[in-house]
Design an enzyme around this catalytic site. Structure first.
Site, PDB file in Angstrom:
ATOM      1  N   THR A 113       0.784  -1.234   0.000  1.00 22.76           N
ATOM      2  CA  THR A 113       0.000   0.000   0.000  1.00 22.76           C
ATOM      3  C   THR A 113       0.817   1.286   0.000  1.00 22.76           C
ATOM      4  O   THR A 113       0.285   2.353  -0.322  1.00 22.76           O
ATOM      5  CB  THR A 113      -0.923   0.027   1.234  1.00 22.76           C
ATOM      6  OG1 THR A 113      -0.124  -0.152   2.410  1.00 22.76           O
ATOM      7  CG2 THR A 113      -1.973  -1.072   1.146  1.00 22.76           C
ATOM      8  N   GLU A 114       2.106   1.236   0.395  1.00 20.91           N
ATOM      9  CA  GLU A 114       2.872   2.478   0.538  1.00 20.91           C
ATOM     10  C   GLU A 114       4.344   2.242   0.180  1.00 20.91           C
ATOM     11  O   GLU A 114       5.246   2.669   0.904  1.00 20.91           O
ATOM     12  CB  GLU A 114       2.768   3.014   1.978  1.00 20.91           C
ATOM     13  CG  GLU A 114       1.360   3.230   2.473  1.00 20.91           C
ATOM     14  CD  GLU A 114       1.298   3.780   3.897  1.00 20.91           C
ATOM     15  OE1 GLU A 114       2.325   4.300   4.370  1.00 20.91           O
ATOM     16  OE2 GLU A 114       0.232   3.674   4.521  1.00 20.91           O
ATOM     17  N   LEU A 115       4.588   1.604  -0.924  1.00 26.72           N
ATOM     18  CA  LEU A 115       5.951   1.156  -1.224  1.00 26.72           C
ATOM     19  C   LEU A 115       6.897   2.319  -1.516  1.00 26.72           C
ATOM     20  O   LEU A 115       6.622   3.177  -2.359  1.00 26.72           O
ATOM     21  CB  LEU A 115       5.926   0.202  -2.423  1.00 26.72           C
ATOM     22  CG  LEU A 115       7.292  -0.302  -2.888  1.00 26.72           C
ATOM     23  CD1 LEU A 115       7.969  -1.131  -1.809  1.00 26.72           C
ATOM     24  CD2 LEU A 115       7.155  -1.105  -4.179  1.00 26.72           C
TER      25      LEU A 115
END
Length: 571
Positions: free
Chosen positions: A448-450
């Site tokens: 989700t937040e790479l």
């Protein structure tokens, strides 16, 4: 769905039960053997090493920095190489007798134990575990050294430490292994083919009507696996950012503009204008957006007015509960149907703000109420470090337990969010976390937040490829969202894929190369039976067929499936 073992490994350090020295003025070391097979761990992740049962015990530790250490052979460590730190760690409470020790082990909680690599006057994190008495915790750390760290032949030392004073530390089969990206990528090629591709049979008629020998070109328009990025109200006004985002990403997530501290910084003063602007931008670009986030469990990310509501009496708790209800009704009532995903209570492995004040039952209630207000949205848990293997607070096992507790409370958990703020990623470790989450829950996973932090952009490109190939090959993963991509407009430094001018750097080019690799472009001729066969990635396609009658275009979709997809294309 166990992680596959790599056959090749380059072990540069093997600390068995000999060669260790005590760290700390009063620390004493002794050698032991775990004779009970039932107490031994299984083989380690990704390197096939079975535990020997021999371990060293560090007793009499006077402080958290005390433990045990051992020199790494000179010249064994090379700069710019990612090394895995693997082995097993346990602890034992110091006690006056075996009976007292056994009793202490029964009731003692876990303790964080750290491994550091000390070289050139500095310590590099080599991993950490939450070690429990009577159990062996697998260490899955990683590190990388720079040329400066290894200048002048500085000695390197492995140091195991971290549990509180008076807690004995056990170390079994500690190893340092140089990772082999190419060998891992070779393994992932077959795994990717199975997870993301399907055989396709296009029929163009039969008998005399079959256009045998006709030229066929099949081009994939979109891949069914989405990639996205976070956006904010500043970057959407930068043409270079907007152009790159629109051209290369499929989803969006708002960096801050949907968070409660943003939409209601002062109690009762609501601000949805920024979120509305970002939604309008997404609508114009044709990109769906994740809803991040409804609540945030970490105290430091909760606005002050919410903290100021007293929670030490019934009246105060009722006031906080009313604020929670108002947030749910206000946000989801306004945006029902607009966000396909919501992160309901962000980072519950690292924070307990609402649970500490309103009780554990509030967490599943948030999910139940969100599901009632927006039934079409998938409701996610979302947390960090789970995929890294180096955070005792965020193991896959603890994430699974959190999800099960939510489900027992009636929460309809629709997906698992792994944030993916990584450094020095190791593919086997990432895969192990994904396997454990998927096998235990059966839920889809999104990254989700790479972002991948590395000052050297060439190494950043390599690290990004490690993560992307690993998650793309895993059947449980359904999408990847980057936490930004442009230099100067990211939460973490040294993670950009694109310069401020919008030109992709080496990491950005690697990302684009992978996206091209994961699209199918096939050509050939219709056979005598009027058939054209190919194997392609899941997604939407256009087929062009050139016959004596002229050229024909046909659109079609390749979905997941084990059997060949047979499509009648007509003539």
């Amino acid at each position: 769905m166990a992680a596959t073992t790599c056959t090749h490994q380059d072990v540069v350090f093997e600390g068995n039960a000999v060669g260790w020295a005590p760290s700390g003025a009063v620390t004493a070391l002794s050698l032991h053997h775990e004779h009970d097979p039932a107490r031994l761990p299984t083989s380690g992740v990704g390197h096939g090493h079975k535990p020997t049962g021999r371990y060293v015990l560090a007793a009499g530790r006077a402080g958290e920095d005390d433990g045990l250490c051992q020199a790494i052979p000179a010249g064994a460590l090379k700069p710019r190489v990612t090394y895995r730190v693997a082995g097993w760690i346990s602890v034992a409470a110091a006690a006056a007798s075996d009976e007292a020790a056994a009793a202490a082990e029964e009731g003692a909680a876990g303790h964080p134990v750290h491994v550091s690599i000390r070289v050139g006057g500095r310590a590099v994190d080599g991993g950490a575990v939450c070690a429990e008495p009577g159990k062996w915790a697998e260490l899955k750390g990683a590190f990388r050294l720079t040329e400066e760290s290894l200048l002048r032949g500085a000695a390197a030392v492995v140091h195991v430490h971290g549990a509180p004073a008076g807690v004995d530390v056990k170390v079994m089969d500690l190893r340092i292994i140089a990772t082999d990206r190419k060998a891992r990528f070779s393994h992932l090629k077959d795994k990717t083919d199975k997870a993301r591709k399907r055989d396709v049979v296009l029929r163009f008629g039969s008998g005399e009507a079959a256009p045998a020998g006709a030229s066929v070109r099949v081009v994939q328009v979109d891949n069914a696996f989405p990639f996205g990025s976070c956006i904010n109200c500043e970057v959407i006004n930068i043409p270079a950012f907007a152009d790159f985002f629109t051209a290369h990403f499929d989803w969006a997530v708002f960096e801050n503009e949907l968070k409660w501290y943003w939409t209601e910084a002062q109690r009762g003063q609501l601000n949805y204008a920024d979120a509305d602007r970002l939604l309008d931008f997404c609508d114009r670009a044709g990109k769906p957006a994740r809803g991040h986030c409804i609540f945030w469990a970490v105290d430091g990310d909760v606005q002050q007015w919410l903290k100021d509501i007293p929670s030490n009496d019934d009246r105060g708790r009722a006031g906080l509960a009313a604020a929670v209800d108002s947030r749910l009704r206000g946000l989801l009532g306004r945006y029902a149907g607009r966000f396909p995903h919501y992160d309901v209570n962000n980072e519950m492995l690292h924070g307990r703000f609402f649970r500490d004040r309103l009780g554990d039952a509030v967490a599943p209630r948030m999910f139940r109420d969100a599901a009632a207000l927006d039934p079409a949205a998938k409701l996610f848990v979302n947390d960090y470090n789970v995929e890294c293997g180096n955070d005792p607070a965020a193991t896959p096992e603890k994430y699974v337990q959190l999800i099960r507790d939510l489900q027992r409370g009636g929460a309809k958990v629709g997906g698992i969010g792994l944030q993916g703020h990584v450094a020095n990623p190791v593919g086997e470790v990432v895969c192990d976390a994904l396997d454990k989450l998927a096998d235990a829950t059966g839920l889809p996973v999104w990254i989700t937040e790479l972002d991948v932090r590395e000052p050297d952009v060439a190494l950043r490109a390599d690290d990004l490829e490690v993560v992307l190939r690993e998650v793309y090959a895993h059947p449980a993963v359904e999408g990847v969202v980057l936490w930004g991509f442009m230099e100067g407009h990211m939460w973490r430094p040294d993670a950009a894929l694109v310069g401020a001018d919008g030109v992709a750097n080496e990491a950005g080019r690697r990302f684009l190369e992978l996206r091209r690799e994961w699209k199918t472009d096939a050509g050939g001729r219709v056979d005598g039976d009027g058939v054209f066969r190919f194997r392609g990635f899941h997604g939407t396609y256009v087929a062009q067929v050139a016959t004596a009658k002229g050229k024909m275009l046909k659109a079609f979709t390749v979905d997941k499936g084990d059997e060949a997809l047979v499509l009648d294309m007509g003539v």
